[in-house]
Write an enzyme that holds these catalytic residues in place. Sequence first.
Site, PDB file in Angstrom:
ATOM      1  CG  ASP A 114      65.793  37.371   2.019  1.00  0.00           C
ATOM      2  OD1 ASP A 114      66.433  38.430   2.092  1.00  0.00           O
ATOM      3  OD2 ASP A 114      66.237  36.268   2.386  1.00  0.00           O
ATOM      4  CE  LYS A 168      70.790  37.091   0.290  1.00  0.00           C
ATOM      5  NZ  LYS A 168      71.025  35.841   0.955  1.00  0.00           N
ATOM      6  CG  MET A 225      67.964  27.897  -4.217  1.00  0.00           C
ATOM      7  SD  MET A 225      69.345  28.477  -3.247  1.00  0.00           S
ATOM      8  CE  MET A 225      69.517  27.189  -2.051  1.00  0.00           C
TER       9      MET A 225
HETATM   10  C1  LIG Z   1      67.423  30.454  -0.949  1.00  0.00           C
HETATM   11  S1  LIG Z   1      66.356  29.095  -0.787  1.00  0.00           S
HETATM   12  C2  LIG Z   1      65.569  29.535   0.693  1.00  0.00           C
HETATM   13  C3  LIG Z   1      64.915  28.396   1.363  1.00  0.00           C
HETATM   14  C4  LIG Z   1      64.200  28.798   2.626  1.00  0.00           C
HETATM   15  N1  LIG Z   1      65.129  29.238   3.624  1.00  0.00           N
HETATM   16  C5  LIG Z   1      63.334  27.656   3.164  1.00  0.00           C
HETATM   17  O1  LIG Z   1      63.605  27.143   4.257  1.00  0.00           O
HETATM   18  O2  LIG Z   1      62.379  27.303   2.492  1.00  0.00           O
HETATM   19  C6  LIG Z   1      65.190  29.418  -2.024  1.00  0.00           C
HETATM   20  C7  LIG Z   1      64.569  28.179  -2.614  1.00  0.00           C
HETATM   21  O3  LIG Z   1      63.574  27.649  -1.758  1.00  0.00           O
HETATM   22  C8  LIG Z   1      62.554  27.056  -2.529  1.00  0.00           C
HETATM   23  N2  LIG Z   1      61.282  27.715  -2.200  1.00  0.00           N
HETATM   24  C9  LIG Z   1      61.079  28.645  -1.279  1.00  0.00           C
HETATM   25  N3  LIG Z   1      59.779  28.978  -1.186  1.00  0.00           N
HETATM   26  C10 LIG Z   1      59.135  28.228  -2.100  1.00  0.00           C
HETATM   27  C11 LIG Z   1      57.779  28.095  -2.484  1.00  0.00           C
HETATM   28  N4  LIG Z   1      56.809  28.799  -1.924  1.00  0.00           N
HETATM   29  N5  LIG Z   1      57.478  27.205  -3.451  1.00  0.00           N
HETATM   30  C12 LIG Z   1      58.433  26.469  -4.034  1.00  0.00           C
HETATM   31  N6  LIG Z   1      59.735  26.555  -3.697  1.00  0.00           N
HETATM   32  C13 LIG Z   1      60.085  27.408  -2.731  1.00  0.00           C
HETATM   33  C14 LIG Z   1      62.924  27.242  -3.994  1.00  0.00           C
HETATM   34  O4  LIG Z   1      63.593  26.088  -4.407  1.00  0.00           O
HETATM   35  C15 LIG Z   1      63.855  28.406  -3.920  1.00  0.00           C
HETATM   36  O5  LIG Z   1      64.752  28.415  -5.008  1.00  0.00           O
END
Ligand SMILES: C[S@@+](CC[C@H](N)C(=O)[O-])C[C@H]1O[C@@H](n2cnc3c(N)ncnc32)[C@H](O)[C@@H]1O
Length: 466
Positions: free
Chosen positions: A250, A272, A385
Amino acid sequence: MDYLPIFLKVRERPCLVVGAGKVAARKVALLLRAGARVTIVSPECCAEVQSLTAGADVTCVERGFQPGDISGMVLVIAATDDEAVNRQVSELAKQQGIPVNVVDNPGLCSFIMPSIIDRSPVQVAVSTGGASPVLARLLRARLESFIPSAYGRLARLVDEYRQRVKRRFPSAGQRRYFWESILQGRVAELLFAGQEDKARAALQEAIDDTSDNFDTGGEVYLVGAGPGDPDLITFRALRLMQQADVVVYDRLVSQPILDMVRRDADLIYAGKERDRHTLSQESINELLVRLAKEGKRVLRLKGGDPFIFGRGGEEIETLAQEGIPFQVVPGITAASGCASYAGIPLTHRDYAQSCIFVTGHLKDGSVDLDWERLAKPAQTIVFYMGMYSIPVISEELIAHGLPPDTPVALVQQGTTPQQRVYIETLASLPSLAQRHAVKPPTIIIVGSVVSLHSKLDWFRSGQQGQ
Ligand SMILES: C[S@@+](CC[C@H](N)C(=O)[O-])C[C@H]1O[C@@H](n2cnc3c(N)ncnc32)[C@H](O)[C@@H]1O
């Protein structure tokens, strides 16, 4: 080589430890793990030694060392703080041809003790020839992380089936090929994942298979890559990354993590981005099935944890329906990673007794959440998100009772060198995000725990926020 590495069988054999302090206790413990019958000679025993001797095959002789103590021993260790006694033990043992180790004195030793990685019956011993025990320990720590803890069980399984495999494959070359495919394939993975019955069944199936096409069945590893810092991936994730044939990843998986994937693996980018899905979820599900059916080991690599706002459940549902073997490896989710690296404990006895992870994803322009349940005192809320719903989040939480001055943090690209942390209040959240042109990926942390950031901030990213 200055020393000959060997593994010595001391099970039920008499071994002597002279001295009974803390260092001696560690040596006694090691000898006991190897099944030795240990005699300890020392005028007094420290608490650690006393606790070891209870119920174990240990004889404690509470007096000073006497030359006769050595006779009949197969191994001697001197661990006293009296140089003269250590020297005497060493000389006597050497005269009688008994291997002797004097702690921290290589000159008096006829053998030295390595650092050990114990996955019995698999054992790895590391030695620097006495030059630097610290270096040996550091090397050991590295090796520990690369050798799955279940290697011992794997070795026992191989041992159990060895004769059967010998009968089935009379040629040594065939046998080697067979075992290589088993030890790097599905049988090993099933065992590492704790599915011993299935591992046995798969091994038996491979032995019975007359086609001699060993272990060509594909499978899928659904792996969490964590929030960005490559040091935060798990040992298991790393191992699977290094054995996958194809990696479907991803957007959130960072480049340093992709760099750790096996060099010759095929990389497929699955998206995505918001409103710009490179592959639809259905196409990703189908892709995983197709690749696995082609016999490939497919690593589905997702940011954070695959089961937290990652649609990992949907992907493996399709695999389960198609009967494709899979395993799931958790990752550190963005909330945990970003909060830790921003110095914000998600719970704290004095500030928050609960923590809720929610998605702020917009659906038809609105956020469908139970605001009443979210807007509770002494609770931390983490929005994933939530970037495009910031005005709604601020408005609804205040409307449902959270004080407008509740501290709020925006953590952008958390855990990476580009991490930025912006902190203000619930009321000023929309202007805060606008002022700093905050970009995804960002999480929003709401609650009084955020105020701890000023005290607990520790991570020095390349660019500091505020
Ligand atoms: C589709 S979700 C996936 C979450 C992922 N499965 C997890 O457990 O962290 C994507 C969201 O995770 C958050 N996110 C993921 N990685 C991040 C990071 N390094 N810093 C800040 N937010 C993050 C953001 O809010 C982003 O919009």
